[in-house]
Enzyme design. Structure first.
Site, PDB file in Angstrom:
ATOM      1  N   ALA A   1      37.500   3.636  22.884  1.00 32.56           N
ATOM      2  CA  ALA A   1      36.155   4.163  23.135  1.00 32.56           C
ATOM      3  C   ALA A   1      35.875   4.200  24.640  1.00 32.56           C
ATOM      4  CB  ALA A   1      35.106   3.322  22.421  1.00 32.56           C
TER       5      ALA A   1
ATOM      6  N   PHE B   1      37.404   7.208  26.093  1.00 27.90           N
ATOM      7  CA  PHE B   1      36.589   8.379  25.770  1.00 27.90           C
ATOM      8  C   PHE B   1      35.503   8.572  26.828  1.00 27.90           C
ATOM      9  CE2 PHE B   1      32.563   9.743  23.712  1.00 27.90           C
ATOM     10  CZ  PHE B   1      32.896  11.047  23.365  1.00 27.90           C
ATOM     11  N   TYR B   2      34.762   7.512  27.131  1.00 28.62           N
ATOM     12  CA  TYR B   2      33.686   7.608  28.116  1.00 28.62           C
ATOM     13  C   TYR B   2      34.229   7.877  29.512  1.00 28.62           C
ATOM     14  CZ  TYR B   2      30.545   6.014  24.465  1.00 28.62           C
ATOM     15  OH  TYR B   2      29.817   5.927  23.310  1.00 28.62           O
ATOM     16  N   GLU B   3      35.338   7.256  29.872  1.00 24.64           N
ATOM     17  CA  GLU B   3      35.944   7.497  31.183  1.00 24.64           C
ATOM     18  C   GLU B   3      36.337   8.961  31.352  1.00 24.64           C
ATOM     19  OE1 GLU B   3      38.571   4.490  33.132  1.00 24.64           O
ATOM     20  OE2 GLU B   3      38.367   3.475  31.176  1.00 24.64           O
TER      21      GLU B   3
ATOM     22  N   PHE C   1      34.739  11.402  30.590  1.00 26.08           N
ATOM     23  CA  PHE C   1      33.540  12.146  30.966  1.00 26.08           C
ATOM     24  C   PHE C   1      32.947  11.654  32.285  1.00 26.08           C
ATOM     25  CE2 PHE C   1      33.844  12.893  26.408  1.00 26.08           C
ATOM     26  CZ  PHE C   1      33.715  14.275  26.384  1.00 26.08           C
TER      27      PHE C   1
END
Length: 173
Positions: free
Chosen positions: A142, A145-147, A149
């Site tokens: 997860a 995933f954020y990294e 963006f």
């Protein structure tokens, strides 16, 4: 960030949403939506936003939460620190939870939910006062995933931040 799709929409949690049928595979996220989300909305503890198909608005495809938070100045990564005021506590908006139904995982809905959360957080930052968006990833996957963006990880944790200044630049593109 993902573009909106005409067949999907994000709306505030309401009584017509079938929360009991939702399952993302993470017990704490499923349990939150089923038993706590409604109370949090009524108490104004969290904004809870539901992703639905335009033609089946009762079926929850995914959801996320937003609330106000703060971070100690020293916790903000150096790269992000140049975009925030030098107060002891930095005002921020927290994406507390973000989940996609098991039946729709892999369809890009997480990106759609994140894009909506980023846009809502940015729009409210001028009114509420928030210099960054914060997320607490549950797992390394997860966090990655954020990294992808642009979120920057805090040292030795699964907490990540994205300055509102960076969001402004993303939205201007």
């Amino acid at each position: 960030m993902a573009s909106p799709r005409p067949d999907l929409k994000v709306e505030a949690l309401a009584t017509h949403h079938d929360r009991d049928a939702f399952s993302c595979g993470v017990d704490s996220l499923d349990r939150y939506l089923r038993s706590q989300a409604g109370q949090d909305v009524r108490r104004r503890m969290n904004g809870v936003f539901i992703l639905v198909a335009a033609d089946a608005v009762e079926t929850v495809l995914g959801y996320y939460t937003l609330c106000a938070t703060s971070l100690p100045q020293g916790d903000v990564p150096a790269a992000a620190r140049k975009h925030v005021p030098r107060y002891p506590l930095v005002s921020a908006t927290l994406i507390g939870r973000l989940a996609v139904s098991r039946t729709r995982q892999g369809d890009g809905l997480g990106s759609l939910l994140l894009a909506d959360a980023v846009q809502r957080a940015y729009a409210s930052a001028e009114t509420v006062g928030s210099s960054m968006l914060v997320v607490d990833a549950l797992k390394e996957r997860a966090a990655a995933f954020y990294e992808s963006f642009g979120f920057q990880p805090l040292p030795e944790s699964l907490r990540l931040v994205l300055p509102m200044r960076s969001i402004e630049e993303l939205l201007a593109r």
